[in-house]
Motif scaffolding. Structure first.
Motif, PDB file in Angstrom:
ATOM      1  N   ALA A   1       0.844  -1.204   0.000  1.00 41.16           N
ATOM      2  CA  ALA A   1       0.000   0.000   0.000  1.00 41.16           C
ATOM      3  C   ALA A   1       0.876   1.249   0.000  1.00 41.16           C
ATOM      4  O   ALA A   1       0.575   2.234  -0.691  1.00 41.16           O
ATOM      5  CB  ALA A   1      -0.929  -0.010   1.210  1.00 41.16           C
ATOM      6  N   LEU A   2       1.982   1.209   0.747  1.00 38.36           N
ATOM      7  CA  LEU A   2       2.907   2.339   0.756  1.00 38.36           C
ATOM      8  C   LEU A   2       3.704   2.418  -0.542  1.00 38.36           C
ATOM      9  O   LEU A   2       4.016   3.516  -1.020  1.00 38.36           O
ATOM     10  CB  LEU A   2       3.860   2.233   1.950  1.00 38.36           C
ATOM     11  CG  LEU A   2       3.284   2.578   3.322  1.00 38.36           C
ATOM     12  CD1 LEU A   2       4.384   2.591   4.373  1.00 38.36           C
ATOM     13  CD2 LEU A   2       2.559   3.906   3.323  1.00 38.36           C
ATOM     14  N   ASP A   3       4.035   1.265  -1.129  1.00 40.21           N
ATOM     15  CA  ASP A   3       4.728   1.266  -2.422  1.00 40.21           C
ATOM     16  C   ASP A   3       3.892   1.980  -3.477  1.00 40.21           C
ATOM     17  O   ASP A   3       4.417   2.772  -4.277  1.00 40.21           O
ATOM     18  CB  ASP A   3       5.001  -0.176  -2.875  1.00 40.21           C
ATOM     19  CG  ASP A   3       6.197  -0.790  -2.160  1.00 40.21           C
ATOM     20  OD1 ASP A   3       6.989  -0.035  -1.573  1.00 40.21           O
ATOM     21  OD2 ASP A   3       6.331  -2.024  -2.189  1.00 40.21           O
ATOM     22  N   LEU A   4       2.603   1.684  -3.499  1.00 36.16           N
ATOM     23  CA  LEU A   4       1.701   2.320  -4.464  1.00 36.16           C
ATOM     24  C   LEU A   4       1.648   3.830  -4.226  1.00 36.16           C
ATOM     25  O   LEU A   4       1.693   4.619  -5.176  1.00 36.16           O
ATOM     26  CB  LEU A   4       0.298   1.725  -4.346  1.00 36.16           C
ATOM     27  CG  LEU A   4      -0.764   2.270  -5.312  1.00 36.16           C
ATOM     28  CD1 LEU A   4      -0.355   2.023  -6.760  1.00 36.16           C
ATOM     29  CD2 LEU A   4      -2.119   1.638  -5.024  1.00 36.16           C
ATOM     30  N   PHE A   5       1.587   4.214  -2.962  1.00 33.11           N
ATOM     31  CA  PHE A   5       1.553   5.644  -2.629  1.00 33.11           C
ATOM     32  C   PHE A   5       2.843   6.330  -3.082  1.00 33.11           C
ATOM     33  O   PHE A   5       2.798   7.416  -3.668  1.00 33.11           O
ATOM     34  CB  PHE A   5       1.368   5.821  -1.116  1.00 33.11           C
ATOM     35  CG  PHE A   5       1.363   7.262  -0.685  1.00 33.11           C
ATOM     36  CD1 PHE A   5       0.201   8.015  -0.748  1.00 33.11           C
ATOM     37  CD2 PHE A   5       2.532   7.876  -0.235  1.00 33.11           C
ATOM     38  CE1 PHE A   5       0.195   9.352  -0.364  1.00 33.11           C
ATOM     39  CE2 PHE A   5       2.538   9.203   0.150  1.00 33.11           C
ATOM     40  CZ  PHE A   5       1.372   9.948   0.086  1.00 33.11           C
ATOM     41  N   ILE A   6       3.984   5.694  -2.824  1.00 30.81           N
ATOM     42  CA  ILE A   6       5.277   6.281  -3.208  1.00 30.81           C
ATOM     43  C   ILE A   6       5.385   6.397  -4.728  1.00 30.81           C
ATOM     44  O   ILE A   6       5.869   7.410  -5.252  1.00 30.81           O
ATOM     45  CB  ILE A   6       6.442   5.440  -2.638  1.00 30.81           C
ATOM     46  CG1 ILE A   6       6.483   5.558  -1.111  1.00 30.81           C
ATOM     47  CG2 ILE A   6       7.783   5.887  -3.238  1.00 30.81           C
ATOM     48  CD1 ILE A   6       7.410   4.574  -0.435  1.00 30.81           C
TER      49      ILE A   6
END
Length: 280
Positions: free
Chosen positions: A98-103
């Protein structure tokens, strides 16, 4: 009654942690929605990234649900149980992706200070993501050492637990120092593999050792050795390919698709038991 109460506490803590994590991710996306929308509208292939990341998060979520369900089905629950270790591994990966997608969507539009904070948070999740497998690795390494005469003291359970805890704390402290004080936006693609590759090498060795010595029969150690071996290879090649071809949408989709296959292999390794009866 005591066992039921203990199981209830585990369920509560797990649900509380998951809900807290989901709220944090929702707030992160909500407060930076305008930046994400601009990236989605101005960069080609972003829909493909959202779809493939959504598929991966969904698949890993089902893996986490199954492993924790297997854990709670047991008569007694221990944090060293295989279902708990694999469940924690899959669960933390959900929030990591989820954080990878945000980054991916905020890399060029977000304030550099906030972006670095998010990247450090992702780095910490990566450390704790592998921690269950590192714990298992330490157990197996110490077991192999205890077979030697000069390490006989490791056969004592109290001594063994102390050594395991000290090694685990040392590894976490070293990795946290590197992540919190050394990590920069530019260093992130380089530092990430430096941290996880040694852990993955150890994990591959552990499942190889377990397979050759007919240990951990509750999982398929051969398949897990292959799965984590592939994960190791992609972890080494991914930053290199990212440096060569850049962070294009096609690259992200291909890399995530490969990782989906690898984690399916790892899940199959957890699901299937080892069949040592046919081996010499």
């Amino acid at each position: 009654m005591a066992l039921q109460n203990k199981k209830g506490v585990y369920i509560f803590l797990l649900l509380f942690g998951v809900i807290l994590g989901i709220i944090a991710v929702i707030l992160l996306y909500t407060f930076n929605w305008s930046v994400l929308v601009v990236t989605y509208q101005t960069h080609e292939g972003t829909l493909g990234i959202v779809l493939i990341m959504g598929i991966r998060i969904s698949i890993v979520s089902l893996m986490a649900l199954y492993t924790f369900y297997s854990w709670f089905k047991q008569e007694k629950q221990y944090s060293s149980d295989m279902p708990f270790l694999f469940g924690s591994f899959f669960l933390l990966l959900i929030f990591g992706k989820a954080l990878d997608l945000f980054i991916d969507f905020s890399y060029f539009g977000l304030d550099s200070g906030l972006l670095l904070l998010i990247m450090k948070t992702r780095f910490l999740i990566a450390i704790f993501n592998l921690l269950p497998m590192i714990f298992l690795s330490i157990e197996m390494v110490l077991f192999s050492l205890s077979l030697k005469t000069r390490f006989k003291r490791l056969t004592n359970e109290k001594t063994l637990n102390k050594v395991k805890l000290r090694i685990l704390i040392l590894i976490v402290v070293i990795e946290l120092i590197m992540g919190l004080f050394i990590l920069t936006i530019e260093l992130s693609p380089i530092l990430y593999p430096i941290i996880i590759v040694p852990s993955l090498i150890t994990i591959v060795w552990v499942f190889n050792f377990a397979w050759r010595n007919q240990r951990l029969s509750q999982v398929n150690t051969f398949i897990l050795m292959i799965g984590f071996g592939l994960y190791l290879i992609t972890s080494v090649l991914r930053p290199l390919m990212q440096f060569i071809v850049g962070e294009s949408s096609l690259y992200v989709m291909i890399a995530e698709s490969i990782d989906i296959i690898i984690f399916l292999v790892i899940f199959i390794g957890f699901y299937k038991k080892s069949n040592y009866s046919g081996r010499e």
